[in-house]
Design an enzyme around this catalytic site. Structure first.
Site, PDB file in Angstrom:
ATOM      1  N   TYR A   1       0.810  -1.084  -0.077  1.00  0.00           N
ATOM      2  CA  TYR A   1      -0.054   0.017   0.052  1.00  0.00           C
ATOM      3  C   TYR A   1       1.071   1.262  -0.035  1.00  0.00           C
ATOM      4  O   TYR A   1       1.922   1.062   0.644  1.00  0.00           O
ATOM      5  CB  TYR A   1      -1.014  -0.166   1.299  1.00  0.00           C
ATOM      6  CG  TYR A   1      -1.566   1.323   1.334  1.00  0.00           C
ATOM      7  CD1 TYR A   1      -2.957   1.238   0.477  1.00  0.00           C
ATOM      8  CD2 TYR A   1      -1.421   2.292   2.174  1.00  0.00           C
ATOM      9  CE1 TYR A   1      -3.690   2.373   0.674  1.00  0.00           C
ATOM     10  CE2 TYR A   1      -2.162   3.439   2.308  1.00  0.00           C
ATOM     11  CZ  TYR A   1      -3.235   3.573   1.218  1.00  0.00           C
ATOM     12  OH  TYR A   1      -3.982   4.745   1.310  1.00  0.00           O
TER      13      TYR A   1
ATOM     14  N   TRP B   1       1.632   5.676  -1.773  1.00  0.00           N
ATOM     15  CA  TRP B   1       1.140   6.569  -2.775  1.00  0.00           C
ATOM     16  C   TRP B   1       2.377   6.721  -3.944  1.00  0.00           C
ATOM     17  O   TRP B   1       2.055   7.424  -4.882  1.00  0.00           O
ATOM     18  CB  TRP B   1       1.142   8.274  -1.904  1.00  0.00           C
ATOM     19  CG  TRP B   1      -0.280   8.158  -1.635  1.00  0.00           C
ATOM     20  CD1 TRP B   1      -1.162   7.575  -0.696  1.00  0.00           C
ATOM     21  CD2 TRP B   1      -1.061   9.396  -2.039  1.00  0.00           C
ATOM     22  NE1 TRP B   1      -2.149   8.083  -0.559  1.00  0.00           N
ATOM     23  CE2 TRP B   1      -2.208   9.456  -1.540  1.00  0.00           C
ATOM     24  CE3 TRP B   1      -0.806  10.495  -3.099  1.00  0.00           C
ATOM     25  CZ2 TRP B   1      -3.371  10.125  -1.728  1.00  0.00           C
ATOM     26  CZ3 TRP B   1      -1.983  11.190  -3.520  1.00  0.00           C
ATOM     27  CH2 TRP B   1      -3.151  11.041  -2.837  1.00  0.00           C
TER      28      TRP B   1
END
Ligand code: MGD
Ligand code: MGD
Ligand code: MO
Length: 762
Positions: A114, A116
């Protein structure tokens, strides 16, 4: 192949910039002239691309290198690293993947990964990792986000879909023209609106708010922080106790119901289950009316203010804004369900400027008027492995192989994870209770990480594969969340031996005999062109003309025109709910959900309720009397560029600032600028003290993002996730609850200096 007559251009989650380069080094960024409100975050990259914390060669943790997989996992984070050649690194990775696959099966590889990463359509680290692993038989993945997991799971039960409604938020243009009262649960912190996932052309949030204000819209900031609304808005401040919004919403709903201010016609036509909720609201089911007085005692607000706000909401065209932060608290499903219910009672859903909206100001693109275009994505292939976890249950999974977890009507079994691979995210940033994560993280045999700097994640790996940054490769930014499509130029050569994530996987794929499956015979440049060409064809079918790839490269950027008709959330549903039903079982807004009720979860029943959070001011004691909220950092995106000049300029003695109300500081004899220790039963961190009355008494605030720098269970640098509880929001969503956290604060004159500035090389 950029046109020599134009300057170098880049795009990022925080904005578009022109790039100045001299002698092969980036010397500065210049703001994009199309952006009326550029973010300073971008400038944080200057100086760190090639500083001592840059990872320039593959590196292997000593214990792992000398003693093999599984050796001294507990030394992850403290062992030194040895640099190796790419040849050696690829050999080690390929052999370890083979071993784990053969001995345990692919579900033993955890690659939820997970995070960005960076903007860019092709060089998206997770997409590359997942495609590569799918070529070798798959991996255990994760679902949902840290941003708003509770909403992702509960909102589809209520209105059929979450992400679609998020993306179609009523635009700022419409709000400016029609909204009379903007009630912002969680405020509208503009500092968060700096960000837009996948690329940002122009920042519109500030302009949107000011235009609405200029047209007479009144703003109400419901938040423990006054600074969550721009000063110029002159917003009313309702400084409630954190994690009590659901109670406040129920109190408002009770006033609407008992004072005859509900839109019955709307409830009848567009919703189901209101009466069952109303029975809870009036106390018919549990003996407790959820009145304004009841809510006032929980939220610590004057009950008259609650009653008045409810009346004002009924009298005016009202937008109910619900920040993402409300999901990141215990029972974070409830404020979302309650807010939609409240909006349904007001009957303004689908009208211009009324109803509800998710995350205005959490992202630049929420409320940004734009067309929704079906751009092509890098194909990830099929994952044959069926095991997955709700993303924030990672520590539970590592601690408890074979254990089970309830999730949205399913009971999932945790796999026995032997290998963890992260590319483009930082669990030592994003996860709660990091000291517990660190202990669980010691268990797998092997941790592989693609990173570009020696942050807290890289330090907790076994094999570190050095990747490039966006400024070292060619890509394009193209997201349906933003109207600008821009090139992302390769401004400088890769630093040291860094490789693009794609090249990293390609090299390992070649060793494992699957290079052709991974690349399909395309080079990185071919893939970028392919993605653009596929996108261009797809949008042309909807009547949108984009320039050819070579023209885009020459121009640098293009802006897609806004739609002719402004965006109003759920307008079509309102116009004809039979013709345009919601994707719920009833086709209507489900104020009561038989599906959710049918799961039988004690912590998430069939309609919105108030449930006491695990930690909140109603439960504080002498050991932990203060509520800590750990918000998004103003000076960066999460942990990215924490070592850069923009983030560092906001530090106090090299540590993250903590903001405290003057009364709480006086009670502890604390003064501004001194080093403090924030602690609770789970851990501690040091911070530099800021004293301000923009937080309510009893609440302290610290931004996330300081690289975790543990000395025992104390972070020297100021990472609040040493303190936050690691528990799911409920059995429904299992989302993270970082914002529900109690702590104590004391002076710490002898705090040791942070050590995170030295690379961990042998
Ligand atoms: N206490 C608390 N914790 C929180 C939150 C909170 O409010 N409070 N918020 C949560 C939220 S909403 C989120 S979304 C998460 C965010 O958590 P993350 O998204 O995990 O945080 P980032 O720091 O953005 O991590 C991205 C990583 O990718 C790396 N990277 C950048 N570009 C590239 C690339 O091209 N290739 C590779 N391989 N790597 C790259 C960066 O160096 C960085 O380490 O945090 C959550 N954690
Ligand atoms: N500059 C910058 N911007 C970012 C990010 C970043 O890292 N840096 N991260 C981005 C990401 S990934 C996300 S998901 C979004 C997150 O967007 P949000 O979730 O909206 O961000 P937060 O900063 O966690 O919280 C917003 C505000 O909610 C208030 N708040 C906290 N708890 C409560 C509560 O219980 N009740 C009420 N009423 N208010 C409360 C806090 O005062 C805080 O300022 O931000 C995005 N924007
Ligand atoms: Mo997020």
């Amino acid at each position: 192949m950029k046109d020599e007559s134009r300057d170098l251009l880049t795009n990022s989650h925080w904005g578009t910039y022109w790039v100045d380069v001299a002698d092969g080094r980036v010397t500065g960024l210049r703001d994009f002239e199309q952006d009326p409100d550029p973010s300073p975050i971008g400038h944080g990259v200057v100086d760190v691309l090639d500083d001592p914390l840059r990872i320039t060669r593959p590196a292997v943790r000593q214990s792992w290198l000398y003693h093999g997989p599984g050796a001294h996992g507990d030394r992850r984070g403290s062992d030194r690293f040895v640099s190796v050649s790419w040849d050696e690194a690829e050999r080690l990775v390929a052999a370890e993947l083979d071993r784990v696959k053969t001995q345990y099966g692919n579900q033993a590889i955890y690659a939820g990964s997970y995070g960005w990463a960076s903007a860019g359509r092709f060089h998206h680290a997770q997409g590359q990792l997942k495609r590569f692993l799918n070529c070798i038989g798959g991996y255990t993945g994760s679902v949902n986000t840290y941003s708003y997991a509770a909403a992702e799971v509960v909102v589809p039960h209520v209105i059929g879909d979450f992400l679609g409604h998020l993306e179609r938020a009523t635009s700022w243009d419409v709000l400016a023209d029609h909204c009379q009262l903007f009630v912002a649960f969680g405020g509208l912190p503009l500092s968060n609106g700096q960000i837009g996932q996948g690329g940002t052309g122009a920042h519109v949030q500030k302009g949107g708010m000011l235009a609405a204000h200029a047209n007479g819209c009144r703003f109400v900031n419901i938040s423990p922080q006054r600074s969550d609304a721009l000063e110029a808005l002159g917003a009313d401040w309702l400084a409630l106790r954190p994690s009590t919004d659901a109670a406040l919403m129920l109190g408002l709903a009770h006033v609407l119901l008992t004072e005859g201010l509900c839109d019955r016609a709307f409830l009848d036509r567009y919703t189901t289950g209101f009466d069952r909720f109303a029975a809870y609201l009036t106390g018919a089911t549990d003996g407790t009316p959820k009145s304004a007085d009841w809510a006032a005692a929980i939220c610590d607000l004057p009950s008259d203010q609650i009653r008045q706000l409810a009346r004002d909401m009924a009298k005016h065209r009202t937008m109910i804004g619900i920040s993402y932060s409300l999901t990141r608290q215990d029972h974070g499903e409830q404020p979302y369900w309650a807010a939609i219910t409240l909006a349904a009672m007001l009957g303004q859903i689908g009208l211009p400027g009324g109803g509800f909206g998710f995350g205005y100001s959490a992202m630049n693109n929420n409320g940004l008027e734009r067309r929704y275009l079906p751009y092509a994505a890098f194909p990830q292939g099929q994952n044959p492995v069926k095991s997955y976890i709700p993303v924030a249950r990672i520590t539970d999974m590592l601690e408890n192989p074979g254990g089970t977890v309830d999730y949205n009507g399913h009971r999932l079994t945790y796999p026995d994870v032997k290998l963890v691979w992260w590319a483009g995210g930082n669990p030592f940033h994003h996860h709660q209770d990091l000291n517990r994560l660190r202990r669980a993280w010691a268990r797998p045999d092997t941790v592989i990480v693609n990173e570009w700097c020696w942050n807290s994640l890289a330090r907790h790996a076994d094999i570190v594969l050095p990747c490039t940054t966006a400024l070292e490769r060619d890509d394009i930014a193209m997201t349906r969340k933003d109207p600008y499509i821009t090139v992302m130029d390769r401004a400088i050569a890769p630093v040291g031996e860094a490789r693009d994530d794609h090249a990293i996987f390609r090299g390992i794929a070649a060793r494992m005999g699957i290079e052709d499956a991974f690349t399909e015979g395309r080079s990185a440049d071919d893939w970028v062109r392919w993605l653009y060409d596929m996108s261009r064809q797809a949008v042309a079918r909807g009547g949108v003309e984009l320039p050819g790839f070579d023209d885009l490269k020459r121009q640098g950027w293009v802006k897609v025109a806004a739609p002719a008709k402004p965006t109003i959330l759920m307008e079509r549903f309102r116009s004809d709910p039979d013709k345009h039903p919601l994707k719920t079982p009833s086709g209507r807004i489900e104020i009561f959900s038989d599906t959710v009720a049918g799961f039988g979860y004690d912590d998430c029943p069939g309609h919105p309720v108030w449930l006491e959070p695990l930690e909140w001011l109603g439960k504080s004691d002498d050991k932990a009397p203060l509520h800590l909220i750990s918000t998004q950092p103003k000076t960066k995106l999460h942990s990215q560029m924490d070592h850069g000049p923009v983030s560092r300029a906001a530090r106090i003695d090299g540590r993250e600032p903590l903001t405290m109300h003057p009364d709480d500081a006086t009670a502890r004899g604390l003064t501004a600028g001194q080093t403090v220790r924030i602690f609770n039963a789970g851990g501690a961190c040091y911070a530099g003290l800021v004293i301000s009355d923009h937080v309510r008494p009893g609440v302290v605030q610290i931004a996330t993002g300081a690289w975790y720098d543990p000395d025992g269970d104390t972070c020297l640098h100021g990472n609040p996730n040493t303190l936050t509880p690691d528990k799911g929001t409920s059995k429904l969503a299992q989302g993270p609850i970082a914002h529900s956290c109690l702590v104590q604060v004391e002076a710490a004159p002898d705090a040791p200096a942070p050590r995170i500035d030295t690379p961990p090389l042998a």
